[in-house]
Design an enzyme around this catalytic site. Structure first.
Site, mmCIF file in Angstrom:
data_model
loop_
_atom_site.group_PDB
_atom_site.id
_atom_site.type_symbol
_atom_site.label_atom_id
_atom_site.label_comp_id
_atom_site.label_asym_id
_atom_site.label_seq_id
_atom_site.Cartn_x
_atom_site.Cartn_y
_atom_site.Cartn_z
ATOM 1 N N GLU A 284 0.828 -1.206 0.000
ATOM 2 C CA GLU A 284 0.000 0.000 0.000
ATOM 3 C C GLU A 284 0.862 1.255 0.000
ATOM 4 O O GLU A 284 0.598 2.209 -0.743
ATOM 5 C CB GLU A 284 -0.928 -0.008 1.213
ATOM 6 C CG GLU A 284 -1.652 1.304 1.484
ATOM 7 C CD GLU A 284 -2.637 1.706 0.399
ATOM 8 O OE1 GLU A 284 -3.114 2.862 0.437
ATOM 9 O OE2 GLU A 284 -2.917 0.868 -0.485
ATOM 10 N N HIS B 114 2.522 1.875 -3.335
ATOM 11 C CA HIS B 114 1.567 2.432 -4.290
ATOM 12 C C HIS B 114 1.381 3.928 -4.055
ATOM 13 O O HIS B 114 1.331 4.708 -5.014
ATOM 14 C CB HIS B 114 0.225 1.708 -4.164
ATOM 15 C CG HIS B 114 -0.872 2.330 -4.970
ATOM 16 N ND1 HIS B 114 -0.769 2.565 -6.326
ATOM 17 C CD2 HIS B 114 -2.107 2.785 -4.619
ATOM 18 C CE1 HIS B 114 -1.873 3.132 -6.769
ATOM 19 N NE2 HIS B 114 -2.699 3.283 -5.754
ATOM 20 N N HIS C 121 -12.133 5.554 -8.384
ATOM 21 C CA HIS C 121 -10.688 5.752 -8.234
ATOM 22 C C HIS C 121 -9.940 5.130 -9.413
ATOM 23 O O HIS C 121 -9.064 5.760 -10.014
ATOM 24 C CB HIS C 121 -10.245 5.127 -6.910
ATOM 25 C CG HIS C 121 -8.765 5.178 -6.679
ATOM 26 N ND1 HIS C 121 -8.030 6.333 -6.801
ATOM 27 C CD2 HIS C 121 -7.872 4.202 -6.331
ATOM 28 C CE1 HIS C 121 -6.752 6.078 -6.533
ATOM 29 N NE2 HIS C 121 -6.638 4.796 -6.259
ATOM 30 N N HIS D 158 -5.552 -8.520 -17.828
ATOM 31 C CA HIS D 158 -6.871 -8.006 -18.204
ATOM 32 C C HIS D 158 -6.915 -6.485 -18.073
ATOM 33 O O HIS D 158 -7.408 -5.773 -18.963
ATOM 34 C CB HIS D 158 -7.922 -8.657 -17.296
ATOM 35 C CG HIS D 158 -9.330 -8.481 -17.759
ATOM 36 N ND1 HIS D 158 -9.781 -8.911 -18.991
ATOM 37 C CD2 HIS D 158 -10.406 -7.919 -17.140
ATOM 38 C CE1 HIS D 158 -11.061 -8.629 -19.116
ATOM 39 N NE2 HIS D 158 -11.470 -8.017 -18.014
#
Length: 321
Positions: free
Chosen positions: A64, A67, A128, A288
């Site tokens: 986290e 990021h 987001h 994807h």
């Protein structure tokens, strides 16, 4: 006597490339956070992580926090690009791309902070991701536009391109907007944990039309939207290729779009097949997302090009200011 440093088109081109790459890493990093279940690795705190600037060394907090660090770097590169293109570039189009990149980086950062504070709300998390994808698409167009600008340096000729019809322009715009809507439905599937709502690659729980409730409805409507998007992109690619034999740029964009939507559909099927194998599912879901980001960026750039060519700018980068 030292030479005075001057910002050139080449400097701006490479700055835009760096911004685009960092933006891509930030978007993919957000997906890693989601897929690894690290969304609350820093608790319900932002920008601190468990009350510290440097978090405890747990896997979720590191993911986290990494990021957040990359997202902050994306904001800085977007700011530098904004300053560079606003003050050291004469092309209005590139000023717009740089402004949009900075705007949506800030918006997605706010949405990310809200997602942390409000315990990973599904609608906020979906928004987001959607805004992050727009930021990446804007940075992609900025990089491609800067490349064209650098090609024009020294009055190098860029071949004229024949105009396109308003119908082609409108179809491209519709395909781009619809792609974004489909992406949002996919993000909603992920953040409502509805990915297992439809088992089976072709049928949904063994039925063409399953009972539409809960996660089944969310997953089914995303699947329907994805297949209908394949039809929309196929029509767009057909008109781009068959109706524009003297416009290689539009033809290439049309072919690229159909290739990526086919790969996107196949990667979605791979997601279903690997859903019960966490290691494989992680990478298939990353693929994807990667494919839809590229497809959306291609369609955004194509939207700008058909708008320019429908107005008779004939391949020029844009009006100067």
């Amino acid at each position: 006597m030292a030479r005075k440093f001057r910002i050139t088109t080449t400097h701006l081109k490479w700055l835009s490339f760096v911004t685009c790459v960092v933006m891509f890493l930030a978007t993919m990093g957000g997906l890693v956070v989601t897929k690894s279940g690290s969304g609350l690795g820093c608790g319900n705190e932002w920008p601190l992580c468990h009350g510290q600037f440097v978090p405890a060394y747990t896997i979720s907090s590191l993911i986290e926090y990494s990021h957040r660090a990359i997202s902050a770097l994306a904001g800085l590169t977007a700011l530098f690009s904004f300053i560079g293109f606003i003050f050291f570039n004469k092309h209005r189009e590139l000023k717009v791309y740089a402004s949009l990149t900075l705007l949506f980086v800030l918006v997605q950062a706010v949405m990310g902070a809200l997602a942390v504070v409000f315990s990973q709300s599904a609608p906020i998390m979906a928004l987001h991701f959607g805004f992050a994808m727009i930021a990446f698409a804007s940075s992609s167009m900025m990089a491609l536009g800067a490349r064209r600008m650098d090609q024009q340096k020294g009055d190098l000729p860029i071949p004229d391109e024949p105009p396109v019809s308003k119908g082609m322009r409108n179809l491209t715009w519709f395909a781009t907007i619809y792609t974004y809507m489909v992406v949002y439905t996919g993000a909603f599937v992920t953040h409502t944990d509805s990915r297992g709502g439809c088992s089976g690659v072709l049928l949904c729980n063994g039925s063409i039309l399953p009972e539409l409730s809960g996660g089944v409805a969310v997953a089914f409507f995303h699947r329907v939207a994805a297949y209908s998007l394949l039809i929309v992109i196929a029509v767009l690619a057909h008109y781009a290729y068959r109706r524009h034999p003297y416009n290689p740029g539009i033809r290439k964009l049309g072919v690229t779009a159909i290739v990526f939507i086919i790969m996107q559909i196949l990667s979605g099927m791979l997601n279903i097949v690997t859903m019960k194998i966490p290691e494989w599912y992680f990478f298939s879901s990353m693929l994807h997302t990667l494919l839809i980001q590229i497809l959306f960026g291609v369609l955004c750039y194509m939207s700008v090009r058909v708008w320019q060519l429908s107005r008779g700018t004939r391949g020029k980068l844009g009006q100067n200011v």
